[in-house]
Design a protein around this motif. Structure first.
Motif, mmCIF file in Angstrom:
data_model
loop_
_atom_site.group_PDB
_atom_site.id
_atom_site.type_symbol
_atom_site.label_atom_id
_atom_site.label_comp_id
_atom_site.label_asym_id
_atom_site.label_seq_id
_atom_site.Cartn_x
_atom_site.Cartn_y
_atom_site.Cartn_z
ATOM 1 N N HIS A 173 -4.917 18.377 -4.045
ATOM 2 C CA HIS A 173 -3.691 17.622 -4.317
ATOM 3 C C HIS A 173 -4.040 16.432 -5.197
ATOM 4 O O HIS A 173 -4.966 15.676 -4.888
ATOM 5 N N ALA A 174 -3.308 16.272 -6.293
ATOM 6 C CA ALA A 174 -3.537 15.150 -7.204
ATOM 7 C C ALA A 174 -2.250 14.366 -7.405
ATOM 8 O O ALA A 174 -1.143 14.919 -7.307
ATOM 9 N N SER A 175 -2.417 13.091 -7.697
ATOM 10 C CA SER A 175 -1.257 12.251 -7.976
ATOM 11 C C SER A 175 -0.620 12.622 -9.309
ATOM 12 O O SER A 175 0.593 12.771 -9.423
ATOM 13 N N VAL A 176 -1.466 12.773 -10.331
ATOM 14 C CA VAL A 176 -0.993 13.116 -11.676
ATOM 15 C C VAL A 176 -1.905 14.197 -12.245
ATOM 16 O O VAL A 176 -3.119 14.169 -12.051
ATOM 17 N N GLY A 177 -1.307 15.145 -12.935
ATOM 18 C CA GLY A 177 -2.088 16.157 -13.628
ATOM 19 C C GLY A 177 -1.392 16.545 -14.911
ATOM 20 O O GLY A 177 -0.163 16.444 -15.016
ATOM 21 N N ASP A 178 -2.162 16.970 -15.917
ATOM 22 C CA ASP A 178 -1.516 17.465 -17.125
ATOM 23 C C ASP A 178 -1.579 18.987 -17.159
ATOM 24 O O ASP A 178 -2.199 19.624 -16.302
ATOM 25 N N THR A 179 -0.930 19.568 -18.124
ATOM 26 C CA THR A 179 -0.799 21.020 -18.167
ATOM 27 C C THR A 179 -2.121 21.724 -18.441
ATOM 28 O O THR A 179 -2.224 22.936 -18.256
ATOM 29 N N HIS A 180 -3.144 20.974 -18.870
ATOM 30 C CA HIS A 180 -4.465 21.549 -19.089
ATOM 31 C C HIS A 180 -5.354 21.457 -17.849
ATOM 32 O O HIS A 180 -6.502 21.899 -17.876
ATOM 33 N N GLY A 181 -4.832 20.847 -16.770
ATOM 34 C CA GLY A 181 -5.580 20.775 -15.526
ATOM 35 C C GLY A 181 -6.372 19.510 -15.306
ATOM 36 O O GLY A 181 -7.088 19.395 -14.302
ATOM 37 N N ASN A 182 -6.292 18.541 -16.207
ATOM 38 C CA ASN A 182 -6.943 17.254 -15.974
ATOM 39 C C ASN A 182 -6.197 16.525 -14.864
ATOM 40 O O ASN A 182 -4.962 16.447 -14.883
ATOM 41 N N LEU A 183 -6.947 15.963 -13.900
ATOM 42 C CA LEU A 183 -6.321 15.414 -12.699
ATOM 43 C C LEU A 183 -6.715 13.962 -12.446
ATOM 44 O O LEU A 183 -7.843 13.551 -12.745
ATOM 45 N N ALA A 184 -5.772 13.214 -11.872
ATOM 46 C CA ALA A 184 -6.027 11.855 -11.397
ATOM 47 C C ALA A 184 -5.614 11.788 -9.936
ATOM 48 O O ALA A 184 -4.516 12.215 -9.568
ATOM 49 N N PHE A 185 -6.511 11.280 -9.091
ATOM 50 C CA PHE A 185 -6.266 11.204 -7.653
ATOM 51 C C PHE A 185 -5.980 9.766 -7.247
ATOM 52 O O PHE A 185 -6.475 8.822 -7.859
#
Length: 255
Positions: A175-187
């Motif tokens: 589960h991530a707070s923010v993610g982009d369509t390429h799969g980069n994630l910020a927790f």
């Protein structure tokens, strides 16, 4: 050719997880757990799952949902936590449990993601972690049906270390707070503890995100996990957070 890893629903994201699969599941307690993906697996009905996670949720939330439904055969975790059903199934032989020191569990997941097969650590030396004999599965009469094996130890500069093997899983759920369509994630905050490590350890990593953005909208310096580790992304919005243990006290209004 599109680089988008987006799937439309949580149900679609987990549709190919088969019975008997191994899952690395992110979260810390009930913080940052992939609740939507867990619910989708429960509705899908697969069973005999082997789970690696810091803990197993509570009786009515997180992985506790799959546990209560009898869908888990084995759990590798660092503690039982606030889950009475987990303890009951373990003590009655219904569930196999490998307890692992929390830092060792984190490093085993990281090692799996980095292609490191094993590593030495001082944690557990001189205990059943290294010597073996820990009950992985009990018999119905309370006896030890399956015990942990002894592990290799080695001396480095006069100190003893135990060899721990890496962990990989068929699928990782995070589960991530923010993610982009390429799969980069910020927790966010404490969810950074095990989500990145589980994501690295999964052969197929599925990320549920609260906010989905286009490539370039997520500051590169804010990326906690690069998209190379993620195969699927599904936007679920804010799923809320259960309180694991509520503590209250009586307040004297006159003071």
């Amino acid at each position: 050719m599109t680089l988008s890893k987006v799937v439309l629903t949580a149900a679609e994201a987990v549709a190919d997880i088969p019975t008997g699969a191994s899952l690395a599941v992110g979260g810390f307690g009930l913080c940052g757990i992939p609740a939507a993906l867990i619910d989708a697996i429960d509705q899908q009905g697969v069973s005999h799952l082997e789970v690696v996670s810091n803990n197993c949720g509570t009786d009515d939330a997180g992985l506790g949902i799959l546990l209560s439904a009898g869908r888990l055969d084995r759990v590798t975790a660092s503690y039982v936590g606030e889950n009475k059903e987990f303890a009951r199934q373990y003590l009655t032989g219904e569930l196999e449990v490998e307890l692992c020191p929390q830092g060792t569990l984190a490093e085993r997941l990281r090692a799996g993601g980095m292609g490191i097969p094993a590593f030495y650590t001082p944690a557990g030396v001189g205990t059943p972690i290294a010597d073996g004999g820990m009950p992985w599965r009990h018999g119905q009469d309370g006896s030890i049906a399956v015990a942990s094996p002894a592990k290799e130890t080695r001396d480095f500069n006069g100190a003893e270390y135990v060899l721990e093997t890496a962990i990989t899983a068929d699928f990782a759920l995070v589960h991530a707070s923010v993610g982009d369509t390429h799969g980069n994630l910020a927790f966010a905050k404490a969810s950074s503890n095990f989500n990145p490590l589980c994501a690295m350890a999964g052969r197929t990593t599925i990320a549920e995100v609260e906010t989905l953005v286009e490539p370039g909208e997520l500051d590169p310096e804010a990326v906690d996990l690069p998209g190379v580790f993620v195969q699927r992304v599904v936007a679920v919005g804010h799923t809320g957070k259960h309180i694991e243990k509520r503590t209250t006290r009586i307040v004297d209004k006159d003071t």
